[in-house]
Design an enzyme around this catalytic site. Structure first.
Site, short mmCIF file in Angstrom:
data_model
loop_
_atom_site.label_atom_id
_atom_site.label_comp_id
_atom_site.label_asym_id
_atom_site.label_seq_id
_atom_site.Cartn_x
_atom_site.Cartn_y
_atom_site.Cartn_z
CG ASP A 63 -0.35 0.08 2.51
OD1 ASP A 63 0.90 -0.06 2.60
OD2 ASP A 63 -1.07 0.29 3.51
CD GLU A 202 7.64 -0.23 7.83
OE1 GLU A 202 6.72 -0.97 7.43
OE2 GLU A 202 7.85 0.91 7.39
#
Ligand code: KIV
Length: 307
Positions: A63, A202
């Protein structure tokens, strides 16, 4: 002995036509063999072709397309229909990497039914083989379990989850206190327990990642999480420099394509303005007799215009 390349054969020694498509068992095998897993994002046919040519293992239609492809300043505005268009183009450019479609913000949080419907569209309409969703809280874990229950493999994503970065206090590293790192550990374990086939870590301190790796049995792909993970992922536009500015600390830039593109388009514009383009080598020819006949046919019209 089989003549098929195995997961242990370095990808650059395997002719592309013989490379085996990546599967979930092969991915687990790579983790077992501590063979680094390569993942990259792609958003269109050319980026998919580059991923295929490099023999990467996993391709994510992230995304992050919201920022890299569509010009938004966050990932939240991208909608499922946008993601489907991009994922279909990527599908057409890939043969061997496993294709994972990111579920955009707002497309899976409301109910298990919504999450399954969205994941199914990614599979049926775009040819994705798996989906990724962000977060390891109770709701995300429940959605992951529901999608997996419907037969679609799910990749989890913990640490910095850009869709909810405002709630996380901004676009910054996560898990920098023992309490915060423990929460990430709990989320990762919950996603694993729900049946996720892999996780993205992340923006997590590398020391934290090292501690967490001992807890996780499924492949962990890092982005800004240090070298201890089973593999790495980078955003296509970041690694190739198709962006302004340097981007996050963890990005290593392998090319400066934005500069190349700017230079190329400027050179073209300059050529058009100075009439250097097109040259004779860029034009089509016509037989002299046909051209003479054309002139005769056009003459009356030209004469009328001159009157
Ligand atoms: O959207 C994306 O590109 C991602 C990667 C950073 C893992 O989620």
């Amino acid at each position: 002995m089989s003549s098929h390349p195995t997961v242990q054969t370095p990808v650059d020694e395997v002719p592309p036509a013989q490379r085996l498509p990546m599967t979930l068992p092969l991915l687990s095998e790579k983790k077992r063999l501590t063979d680094p897993i390569v993942m990259v994002t792609a958003y269109d046919y050319p980026s998919a072709r580059a991923a295929e040519a490099a023999g990467v293992d996993l391709v994510l239609v992230g995304d992050s397309a919201a920022t890299t492809m569509l010009g938004y300043n966050a990932t939240t505005p991208v909608v499922l229909e946008d993601m489907l268009v991009l994922a279909r183009a990527v599908r057409r450019g890939l043969r061997t990497p496993l294709l994972i479609g990111d579920l955009p913000f707002g497309s899976y949080e409301i109910s298990d039914e919504q999450a399954i419907t969205t994941a199914m569209r990614m599979v049926k309409e775009a040819g994705c083989e798996a989906v990724k969703l962000e977060g390891g809280g109770e709701a995300s874990v429940r959605r992951a379990r529901a999608i997996i229950g419907a037969g679609i493999p799910v990749m989890g994503h913990v640490g910095l989850t850009p869709q909810t970065s405002t709630a996380l206090g901004g676009w910054k590293a996560q898990g920098r206190t023992a309490a915060a790192a423990s929460r990430i550990a709990a989320e990762a374990l919950a996603l694993q327990e729900a049946g996720c086939f892999a996780l993205v870590f992340e923006a997590i301190p590398s020391g934290v990642t090292e501690e967490l790796m001992g807890l996780i049995d499924i492949p962990v792909i890092g982005i800004g999480a240090g070298p201890a993970t089973d593999g790495q992922v980078l955003v296509f536009h970041d690694l190739l420099g198709i962006r302004d500015g340097l981007g996050p600390r963890f990005v290593k830039r392998y090319a400066n394509l934005q500069q190349e593109m700017n230079d190329g388009v400027s050179a073209y514009a300059e050529d058009v303005r100075s009439r250097r383009y097109p040259g004779p080598e860029h034009t089509y020819s016509i037989n002299a007799a046909e051209l003479a006949e054309l002139r005769e046919r056009l003459a009356p019209t030209l004469q009328e215009r001159e009157l």
